[in-house]
Design a protein around this motif. Structure first.
Motif, PDB file in Angstrom:
ATOM      1  N   ALA A  19      26.275  36.950  52.180  1.00  0.00           N
ATOM      2  CA  ALA A  19      27.638  35.871  52.104  1.00  0.00           C
ATOM      3  C   ALA A  19      27.619  35.050  50.823  1.00  0.00           C
ATOM      4  CB  ALA A  19      27.922  35.173  53.524  1.00  0.00           C
ATOM      5  N   LEU A  20      26.717  34.426  50.711  1.00  0.00           N
ATOM      6  CA  LEU A  20      26.492  33.608  49.477  1.00  0.00           C
ATOM      7  C   LEU A  20      26.686  34.123  48.386  1.00  0.00           C
ATOM      8  CD1 LEU A  20      23.944  30.940  50.876  1.00  0.00           C
ATOM      9  CD2 LEU A  20      26.299  30.627  50.647  1.00  0.00           C
ATOM     10  N   ALA A  21      25.909  35.261  48.137  1.00  0.00           N
ATOM     11  CA  ALA A  21      26.035  36.227  46.754  1.00  0.00           C
ATOM     12  C   ALA A  21      27.384  36.569  46.589  1.00  0.00           C
ATOM     13  CB  ALA A  21      25.133  37.162  46.938  1.00  0.00           C
ATOM     14  N   GLY A  22      27.904  37.447  47.665  1.00  0.00           N
ATOM     15  CA  GLY A  22      29.454  37.716  47.658  1.00  0.00           C
ATOM     16  C   GLY A  22      30.324  37.086  47.338  1.00  0.00           C
ATOM     17  N   PHE A  23      30.500  35.551  48.176  1.00  0.00           N
ATOM     18  CA  PHE A  23      31.363  34.670  47.668  1.00  0.00           C
ATOM     19  C   PHE A  23      31.191  33.846  46.637  1.00  0.00           C
ATOM     20  CE2 PHE A  23      32.904  30.173  48.033  1.00  0.00           C
ATOM     21  CZ  PHE A  23      34.177  30.444  48.620  1.00  0.00           C
ATOM     22  N   ALA A  24      29.986  33.860  45.802  1.00  0.00           N
ATOM     23  CA  ALA A  24      29.749  33.122  44.689  1.00  0.00           C
ATOM     24  C   ALA A  24      30.165  34.212  43.577  1.00  0.00           C
ATOM     25  CB  ALA A  24      28.337  32.998  44.301  1.00  0.00           C
ATOM     26  N   LEU A  25      30.165  35.517  43.661  1.00  0.00           N
ATOM     27  CA  LEU A  25      30.632  36.502  42.881  1.00  0.00           C
ATOM     28  C   LEU A  25      32.042  36.316  42.700  1.00  0.00           C
ATOM     29  CD1 LEU A  25      29.676  38.840  40.839  1.00  0.00           C
ATOM     30  CD2 LEU A  25      29.944  40.460  42.983  1.00  0.00           C
ATOM     31  N   TRP A  26      32.655  36.518  44.036  1.00  0.00           N
ATOM     32  CA  TRP A  26      34.338  36.508  44.100  1.00  0.00           C
ATOM     33  C   TRP A  26      34.779  34.992  43.597  1.00  0.00           C
ATOM     34  CZ3 TRP A  26      37.071  32.843  47.025  1.00  0.00           C
ATOM     35  CH2 TRP A  26      38.452  32.836  47.008  1.00  0.00           C
ATOM     36  N   TRP A  27      34.262  34.037  43.727  1.00  0.00           N
ATOM     37  CA  TRP A  27      34.774  32.728  43.096  1.00  0.00           C
ATOM     38  C   TRP A  27      34.524  32.555  41.881  1.00  0.00           C
ATOM     39  CZ3 TRP A  27      37.375  28.715  45.268  1.00  0.00           C
ATOM     40  CH2 TRP A  27      37.697  27.605  44.570  1.00  0.00           C
ATOM     41  N   ARG A  28      33.401  33.060  41.255  1.00  0.00           N
ATOM     42  CA  ARG A  28      33.150  33.044  39.930  1.00  0.00           C
ATOM     43  C   ARG A  28      33.836  34.102  38.953  1.00  0.00           C
ATOM     44  NH1 ARG A  28      31.868  29.203  36.797  1.00  0.00           N
ATOM     45  NH2 ARG A  28      30.375  30.350  35.409  1.00  0.00           N
ATOM     46  N   ARG A  29      34.278  35.169  39.520  1.00  0.00           N
ATOM     47  CA  ARG A  29      34.769  36.329  38.628  1.00  0.00           C
ATOM     48  C   ARG A  29      35.916  37.216  39.073  1.00  0.00           C
ATOM     49  NH1 ARG A  29      32.455  34.140  35.718  1.00  0.00           N
ATOM     50  NH2 ARG A  29      30.495  34.353  34.596  1.00  0.00           N
ATOM     51  N   LEU A  30      36.280  36.969  40.392  1.00  0.00           N
ATOM     52  CA  LEU A  30      37.468  37.443  40.941  1.00  0.00           C
ATOM     53  C   LEU A  30      38.446  36.849  41.693  1.00  0.00           C
ATOM     54  CD1 LEU A  30      35.213  40.715  42.093  1.00  0.00           C
ATOM     55  CD2 LEU A  30      36.623  40.743  40.051  1.00  0.00           C
ATOM     56  N   ARG A  31      38.336  35.421  41.526  1.00  0.00           N
ATOM     57  CA  ARG A  31      38.947  34.664  42.657  1.00  0.00           C
ATOM     58  C   ARG A  31      40.456  34.822  42.439  1.00  0.00           C
ATOM     59  NH1 ARG A  31      37.073  30.292  40.789  1.00  0.00           N
ATOM     60  NH2 ARG A  31      38.940  29.160  39.566  1.00  0.00           N
ATOM     61  N   GLY A  32      41.067  35.430  41.417  1.00  0.00           N
ATOM     62  CA  GLY A  32      42.458  35.550  41.377  1.00  0.00           C
ATOM     63  C   GLY A  32      42.815  37.279  41.625  1.00  0.00           C
ATOM     64  N   ASN A  33      41.737  37.895  42.007  1.00  0.00           N
ATOM     65  CA  ASN A  33      41.963  39.465  42.327  1.00  0.00           C
ATOM     66  C   ASN A  33      42.272  39.487  43.831  1.00  0.00           C
ATOM     67  OD1 ASN A  33      41.552  42.377  43.107  1.00  0.00           O
ATOM     68  ND2 ASN A  33      41.042  42.103  40.756  1.00  0.00           N
ATOM     69  N   ARG A  34      43.770  39.973  44.130  1.00  0.00           N
ATOM     70  CA  ARG A  34      43.886  40.007  45.458  1.00  0.00           C
ATOM     71  C   ARG A  34      42.968  41.175  46.482  1.00  0.00           C
ATOM     72  NH1 ARG A  34      49.229  39.492  43.354  1.00  0.00           N
ATOM     73  NH2 ARG A  34      49.379  41.714  43.097  1.00  0.00           N
ATOM     74  N   LEU A  35      42.759  42.137  45.799  1.00  0.00           N
ATOM     75  CA  LEU A  35      41.990  43.146  46.222  1.00  0.00           C
ATOM     76  C   LEU A  35      40.472  42.744  46.644  1.00  0.00           C
ATOM     77  CD1 LEU A  35      41.416  46.065  47.154  1.00  0.00           C
ATOM     78  CD2 LEU A  35      40.866  46.567  44.642  1.00  0.00           C
ATOM     79  N   ALA A  36      39.970  41.600  45.618  1.00  0.00           N
ATOM     80  CA  ALA A  36      38.596  41.320  45.996  1.00  0.00           C
ATOM     81  C   ALA A  36      38.735  40.223  47.175  1.00  0.00           C
ATOM     82  CB  ALA A  36      38.402  40.703  44.672  1.00  0.00           C
ATOM     83  N   GLY A  37      39.868  39.335  47.286  1.00  0.00           N
ATOM     84  CA  GLY A  37      39.862  38.603  48.131  1.00  0.00           C
ATOM     85  C   GLY A  37      39.746  39.071  49.617  1.00  0.00           C
ATOM     86  N   VAL A  38      40.850  40.143  49.793  1.00  0.00           N
ATOM     87  CA  VAL A  38      40.920  41.031  50.930  1.00  0.00           C
ATOM     88  C   VAL A  38      39.410  41.483  51.127  1.00  0.00           C
ATOM     89  CG1 VAL A  38      41.694  43.066  51.954  1.00  0.00           C
ATOM     90  CG2 VAL A  38      43.114  41.342  50.913  1.00  0.00           C
ATOM     91  N   ALA A  39      38.815  42.149  50.197  1.00  0.00           N
ATOM     92  CA  ALA A  39      37.662  42.530  50.484  1.00  0.00           C
ATOM     93  C   ALA A  39      36.320  41.567  50.903  1.00  0.00           C
ATOM     94  CB  ALA A  39      37.013  43.364  49.130  1.00  0.00           C
ATOM     95  N   THR A  40      36.582  40.300  50.428  1.00  0.00           N
ATOM     96  CA  THR A  40      35.589  39.390  50.705  1.00  0.00           C
ATOM     97  C   THR A  40      35.804  38.805  52.051  1.00  0.00           C
ATOM     98  OG1 THR A  40      35.461  38.614  48.347  1.00  0.00           O
ATOM     99  CG2 THR A  40      34.739  37.128  50.141  1.00  0.00           C
ATOM    100  N   LEU A  41      37.180  38.703  52.697  1.00  0.00           N
ATOM    101  CA  LEU A  41      37.387  38.395  54.120  1.00  0.00           C
ATOM    102  C   LEU A  41      36.872  39.477  54.688  1.00  0.00           C
ATOM    103  CD1 LEU A  41      41.032  37.103  53.621  1.00  0.00           C
ATOM    104  CD2 LEU A  41      39.022  35.811  54.120  1.00  0.00           C
ATOM    105  N   ILE A  42      37.145  40.998  54.586  1.00  0.00           N
ATOM    106  CA  ILE A  42      36.429  41.878  55.337  1.00  0.00           C
ATOM    107  C   ILE A  42      35.019  41.891  55.440  1.00  0.00           C
ATOM    108  CG2 ILE A  42      36.246  44.349  55.443  1.00  0.00           C
ATOM    109  CD1 ILE A  42      38.919  44.723  54.292  1.00  0.00           C
ATOM    110  N   GLY A  43      34.317  41.542  54.288  1.00  0.00           N
ATOM    111  CA  GLY A  43      32.972  41.461  54.391  1.00  0.00           C
ATOM    112  C   GLY A  43      32.206  40.378  55.099  1.00  0.00           C
ATOM    113  N   LEU A  44      33.134  39.279  55.156  1.00  0.00           N
ATOM    114  CA  LEU A  44      32.533  38.045  56.225  1.00  0.00           C
ATOM    115  C   LEU A  44      32.715  38.544  57.354  1.00  0.00           C
ATOM    116  CD1 LEU A  44      34.165  35.195  53.930  1.00  0.00           C
ATOM    117  CD2 LEU A  44      31.599  35.630  54.247  1.00  0.00           C
TER     118      LEU A  44
END
Length: 770
Positions: free
Chosen positions: A544-569
């Motif tokens: 969770a920490l690694a995935g969230f950090a990757l999303w926050w630093r590299r994909l925060r504005g990407n809607r697909l990545a945001g949905v994926a992160t919620l599914i992952g959590l």
């Protein structure tokens, strides 16, 4: 090097790691005996002789004798009185005296009702018997040779029957409780029959030893008929390295290991399939209850167990290949049918924890229900097979268990002392579980097991009946109508990683040291105390920490990545929940894998424009996780030597490290959707990520500055393709030779495209080529 050799080396490394981990655990203790070989198989099962006895044993207290026979039927009472008169004239007062008087094969010793403590055998050894040179077992007793047993028969045995042939010993009472042979916790064995082919025991009770009540060793032909054993440190009945044996109508309870133990039964069917010409030992009509385990058989080969009852133990029955020094390993060809195996949910480990089992045996309270478990055993289990092959479990009633009806795991060969690599995966094959009545008693009343099947996943040719209930894994190979037919079979070399971790932790048990492994639910761990839940929580937090950090630093504005992160959590949270004892056999673990697989797949797709190698690695990790979910819930994937969980585990470790590095490195701003604005304009400055701003404000590399062309005259017209300043008529969004829309980042506005450097220099400062 070919891929096959690489695979073999990788697999060897995995097994070596497992071996090293297992070897750090203390060796489990079991029956230790002198080296013995199997009989030649020329004997037969002895028949009961019904004529008058040759030798009689009785006590001299006539009043006590009359009290014991007072409730007998008149015919039996008259017979016992007649035998007593004869015994008073020319009989023996101790069983050992009668055994010593046996001078030829085929004699019968009758024991009249009474309590036999064998006082002449009780004193501690003296003289030469006190200084015998013999190795010691892990439990501290000497492992004596046959010659030493003959020299000093009562060092360990209350009654020693050595080398007698076709001897019959029977009680004359109305029940087996009328004749009691009591070692009073002062001998290892109450009765030891060593090398006694054709021995027949009938209608008495043996009790209270520091090891075993009735021990038959290296016999070709024996019968245990209507005998009760109870209150022993280890076993009630122990038969070892024997053939042509029969247990019938027996009972055993209050034992620290098993009530019935046909260890190292003659290995007559080694190399055969399910169809065999005969079995070496038959067990029928017996009841074994309130022990650590009702039945056990280390190297319990070719044993036919039918029409018995194993109930109210910690475990109903077990077969294993886990202890060295037992001829006939690995265990094979046990056949269980028409047995009642139910309510084996006792938990005796608290007696170890509170120090009760550290007291001398006479003070422990065995007679009041105390049992001191000698080895690790999962309470609440019906039948446990730890490293067995070609076993048949058919038409049994198995119900009311708080853990599992059937429990199957492999045991690598080095555990039994064999180091050859080719043997390390030679257990847990061709075990058939078919036509059993699971979760229901004989009357049809529902008595469900928490889980019908627990399997570590290793082995080939194993199968279960299609109507099993809750199981782990959820997808099981199914047995066909004929023995040997398997639907959805697999052939895996190593079990599931989390289950192996559980077995490793739980094996670290020692009754003498009062060591109960923390983290194992066999010993009472619950919730976050369990190693499975700890592993799930720890790995989920890291992911969770690694995935969230990757999303926050590299994909925060990407809607697909945001949905994926919620599914992952959500998937990671379910993974922790699914590791609990209550939810492990449900669909929750597979659902957790499904959501986690979707997370990684979508995250990988979102990463493609900026980090394609990491992106495809993430997609592969997602695919492996989805395959693992399919493998556990729908169908075990055939044709693969390892569970997808192993590959997922290895790639997951790499991915976490990669994701952390990617999140921490300086790179481009997290942007919105991965499509440039239609008019070719850049994003507004206020939407710019701080990391992007940092990158944009960095000075150009020194070599780029050195090669830069001076800015053109302000009055000169802009060149085509230089970005937003392009002259009217040029294509909107035209790219520089470096591939970026507009001016190359870090270059001077208006500079000629590619001037002073290669196209690679047009990348944002700090971004990796991947």
């Amino acid at each position: 090097m070919s891929w096959t050799r690489r695979f073999v080396l990788a697999l060897s490394a995995v097994l070596a790691t497992l071996a090293a981990a297992l070897l750090t655990a203390p060796g489990a203790q079991a029956h230790e005996e002198r080296p013995v070989t199997f009989p030649d198989g020329s004997g037969t099962v002895p028949k009961l002789r019904t004529g008058e006895p040759d030798l009689l044993v009785c006590k001299t207290d006539r009043t006590a004798f009359e009290s014991r026979i007072s409730r007998f039927q008149e015919t039996l009472k008259t017979r016992n009185r007649t035998l007593y008169e004869r015994c008073a004239r020319d009989g023996y007062r101790h069983l050992q005296q009668a055994v010593d008087a046996v001078d030829r094969p085929g004699l019968t010793i009758a024991i009249l009702p009474g309590l036999y403590e064998e006082e002449p055998s009780l004193p501690a050894p003296t003289g030469a018997c006190a200084t015998l040179d013999a190795p010691k077992s892990s439990l501290g007793y000497q492992i004596l040779s046959y010659e030493q047993q003959r020299q000093c028969p009562h060092n360990q045995n209350l009654v020693a029957i050595l080398g007698k042939k076709n001897l019959q010993i029977e009680g004359t009472g109305a029940s087996r409780l009328d004749v009691v042979i009591d070692a009073k916790y002062r001998k290892l064995n109450a009765l030891r029959a060593d090398g006694t082919d054709g021995v027949y025991f009938r209608n008495f009770t043996a009790q209270r030893t520091t090891f075993n009540s009735l021990y038959v060793l290296a016999a070709d032909g024996f019968v245990i008929d209507d005998v009760l054993t109870r209150w022993n440190d280890e076993y009630g009945f122990l038969t070892f390295a024997s053939d042509h044996g029969l247990y019938k109508n027996c009972e055993s309870y209050g034992n620290g290991d098993s009530g019935i133990y046909p260890g190292s039964a003659s290995n007559i069917n080694d190399g055969r399939g399910y169809d065999v010409p005969r079995y070496s030992i038959e067990i029928t009509g017996c009841r074994s209850h309130h022990n650590m385990v009702g039945y056990s058989g280390t190297a319990g080969d070719s044993v036919w167990v039918h029409d018995n009852e194993f109930d109210h133990n910690m475990g109903g029955a077990s077969m294993d290949s886990a202890f060295p020094g037992h001829p006939g390993l690995p265990q094979n060809h046990a056949r269980f049918e028409r047995n009642l195996i139910h309510d084996n949910n006792e938990n005796y480990y608290p007696y170890v924890a509170d120090g009760t089992c550290a007291k001398p045996p006479v003070e422990r309270g065995y007679e009041q229900g105390v049992v001191c478990p000698q080895i690790s055993m999962p309470p609440g289990t019906g039948i446990i097979t730890a490293g067995g092959n070609w076993n048949l479990y058919e038409n049994n009633w198995v119900y009311g268990h708080q853990r599992a009806a059937f429990y199957l795991n492999a045991v690598p060969a080095f555990i039994r002392g064999e180091s050859a690599w080719g043997k390390q995966t030679d257990t847990s094959h061709h075990n058939r579980y078919a036509d059993n009545h699971l979760g229901v008693d004989k009357s049809g009343t529902a008595r469900p097991n928490r889980t019908d099947v627990w399997w570590d996943g290793q082995g080939s040719g194993n199968c279960w009946q299609p109507d099993t209930g809750a199981a782990s894994p959820g997808a099981l190979p199914h047995c066909g109508a004929r023995r040997g037919d398997v639907s959805g079979g697999t052939d895996r070399l190593v079990g599931e990683p989390v289950k192996l971790a559980q077995l490793l932790v739980c094996a670290d048990y020692n009754v003498q040291a009062r060591r109960l492994p923390a983290g194992c639910d066999w010993y009472g761990a619950r919730g976050l105390q369990r190693v499975e839940t700890q592993l799930a929580l720890g790995s989920s937090l890291v992911l969770a920490l690694a995935g969230f950090a990757l999303w926050w630093r590299r994909l925060r504005g990407n809607r697909l990545a945001g949905v994926a992160t919620l599914i992952g959590l959500a998937g990671l949270a379910l993974d922790v929940a699914g590791s609990t004892l209550a939810l492990t056999p449900t669909a929750v673990p597979a659902l957790a894998l499904l959501l986690s697989g979707v997370w990684w797949t979508l995250l990988g797709l979102a990463l493609r424009p900026t980090r394609p190698v990491l992106a495809w690695t993430t997609v592969v990790l997602g695919a492996l996780t989805l395959l693992d979910a399919f493998d556990k819930a729908i169908l075990m994937v055939p044709g693969i030597p390892l569970s997808p969980a192993w590959l997922r585990l290895l790639l997951g470790v790499i991915w976490v490290l990669w994701a952390v590095v990617a999140a921490g490195s300086r790179g481009p701003a997290p942007s919105g959707p991965d499509v440039a604005p239609a008019d070719g304009t850049s994003a507004p400055a206020h939407a710019q990520d701080p990391a992007q701003a940092d990158a944009a404000s960095d000075p150009a590399p020194a070599h780029a500055q050195a090669g830069a062309t001076p800015a053109p005259d302000p009055g000169a017209g802009p060149r085509a393709g230089t970005g937003p300043s392009a002259a009217p008529g040029t294509a909107s969004g035209a790219t520089t030779p470096g591939g970026a829309s507009g001016a190359a980042p870090g270059s001077t506005p208006g500079a000629a495209p590619g001037a002073g450097g290669t196209p690679a220099e047009g990348r944002p400062h700090g971004e990796a080529t991947a």
